[in-house]
Design a protein around this motif. Structure first.
Motif, short mmCIF file in Angstrom:
data_model
loop_
_atom_site.label_atom_id
_atom_site.label_comp_id
_atom_site.label_asym_id
_atom_site.label_seq_id
_atom_site.Cartn_x
_atom_site.Cartn_y
_atom_site.Cartn_z
N LEU A 1 -0.76 0.42 0.64
CA LEU A 1 -1.32 0.19 -0.68
C LEU A 1 -2.20 -1.07 -0.68
O LEU A 1 -3.30 -1.07 -1.26
CB LEU A 1 -0.19 0.06 -1.70
CG LEU A 1 -0.57 -0.02 -3.16
CD1 LEU A 1 -1.21 1.28 -3.60
CD2 LEU A 1 0.64 -0.31 -4.00
N LEU A 2 -1.74 -2.12 0.00
CA LEU A 2 -2.54 -3.33 0.11
C LEU A 2 -3.82 -3.07 0.89
O LEU A 2 -4.89 -3.59 0.54
CB LEU A 2 -1.72 -4.44 0.78
CG LEU A 2 -2.43 -5.78 0.94
CD1 LEU A 2 -2.54 -6.46 -0.39
CD2 LEU A 2 -1.70 -6.64 1.93
N ALA B 1 4.01 -0.26 0.96
CA ALA B 1 3.36 -1.47 0.47
C ALA B 1 2.18 -1.92 1.33
O ALA B 1 1.12 -2.27 0.78
CB ALA B 1 4.38 -2.59 0.31
N PRO B 2 2.28 -1.94 2.67
CA PRO B 2 1.10 -2.34 3.46
C PRO B 2 -0.07 -1.37 3.32
O PRO B 2 -1.23 -1.80 3.28
CB PRO B 2 1.61 -2.36 4.90
CG PRO B 2 3.06 -2.50 4.81
CD PRO B 2 3.46 -1.83 3.54
N THR C 1 7.91 -5.65 6.54
CA THR C 1 8.46 -4.31 6.36
C THR C 1 9.19 -3.84 7.61
O THR C 1 10.25 -3.21 7.53
CB THR C 1 7.34 -3.32 6.00
OG1 THR C 1 6.60 -3.85 4.91
CG2 THR C 1 7.89 -1.98 5.59
N TYR D 1 9.99 0.02 1.41
CA TYR D 1 8.84 -0.88 1.40
C TYR D 1 7.73 -0.44 2.35
O TYR D 1 6.77 -1.17 2.55
CB TYR D 1 9.26 -2.30 1.78
CG TYR D 1 10.25 -2.91 0.85
CD1 TYR D 1 9.91 -3.17 -0.47
CD2 TYR D 1 11.53 -3.23 1.27
CE1 TYR D 1 10.82 -3.73 -1.34
CE2 TYR D 1 12.45 -3.80 0.41
CZ TYR D 1 12.09 -4.04 -0.90
OH TYR D 1 12.99 -4.60 -1.75
N SER D 2 7.85 0.73 2.93
CA SER D 2 6.87 1.15 3.95
C SER D 2 5.51 1.49 3.35
O SER D 2 4.51 1.48 4.07
CB SER D 2 7.41 2.33 4.74
OG SER D 2 7.60 3.43 3.88
N LEU E 1 2.72 -8.56 5.67
CA LEU E 1 3.50 -7.57 4.92
C LEU E 1 3.99 -6.45 5.83
O LEU E 1 5.10 -5.95 5.67
CB LEU E 1 2.66 -7.01 3.77
CG LEU E 1 3.37 -6.15 2.73
CD1 LEU E 1 4.47 -6.94 2.05
CD2 LEU E 1 2.39 -5.64 1.71
N SER E 2 3.17 -6.08 6.80
CA SER E 2 3.59 -5.05 7.76
C SER E 2 4.76 -5.54 8.62
O SER E 2 5.72 -4.80 8.85
CB SER E 2 2.43 -4.65 8.66
OG SER E 2 1.40 -4.09 7.91
#
Length: 98
Positions: free
Chosen positions: A62-63, A59-60, A48, A56-57, A44-45
């Motif tokens: 948050l995961l 999202a990683p 992004t 989308y920065s 995901l990183s």
């Protein structure tokens, strides 16, 4: 399929297969889950970074936060299971008993 996509897909699938087929200890199941989350975080990183958008920065991160919560809950269950049953083997757990 690019080599990086293949690497992260195979790392995720290896963690999934380890979780599905090597379920003797609770600690090994938790390690497989962490390996799966690590491969998802890195993939995901990189996704992004390839998109180069700021939307989308988060999202990683948050995961990664959910992964840390999952790890702490898993370790708490591991300690509780080891204290009550004396082992972390999954065969000694019985869902029908309290």
């Amino acid at each position: 399929m690019t080599p990086t996509h293949f690497a992260f897909s195979s790392a995720f699938l290896l963690g999934l297969m380890g979780l599905a087929f090597h379920r003797t200890h609770l600690l090994s199941a938790l390690l497989c889950l962490e390996g799966m989350m690590l491969s998802l975080f890195i993939a995901l990183s990189l996704w992004t970074l390839q998109l180069e958008t700021t939307g989308y920065s988060a999202a990683p991160m948050l995961l990664l936060a959910f992964s840390a919560c999952e790890a702490s809950a898993g370790l708490a269950l591991l300690v509780a299971t080891a204290r009550t049953h004396g082992t972390d083997r999954l065969q000694s757990l019985n869902l029908l008993q309290c």
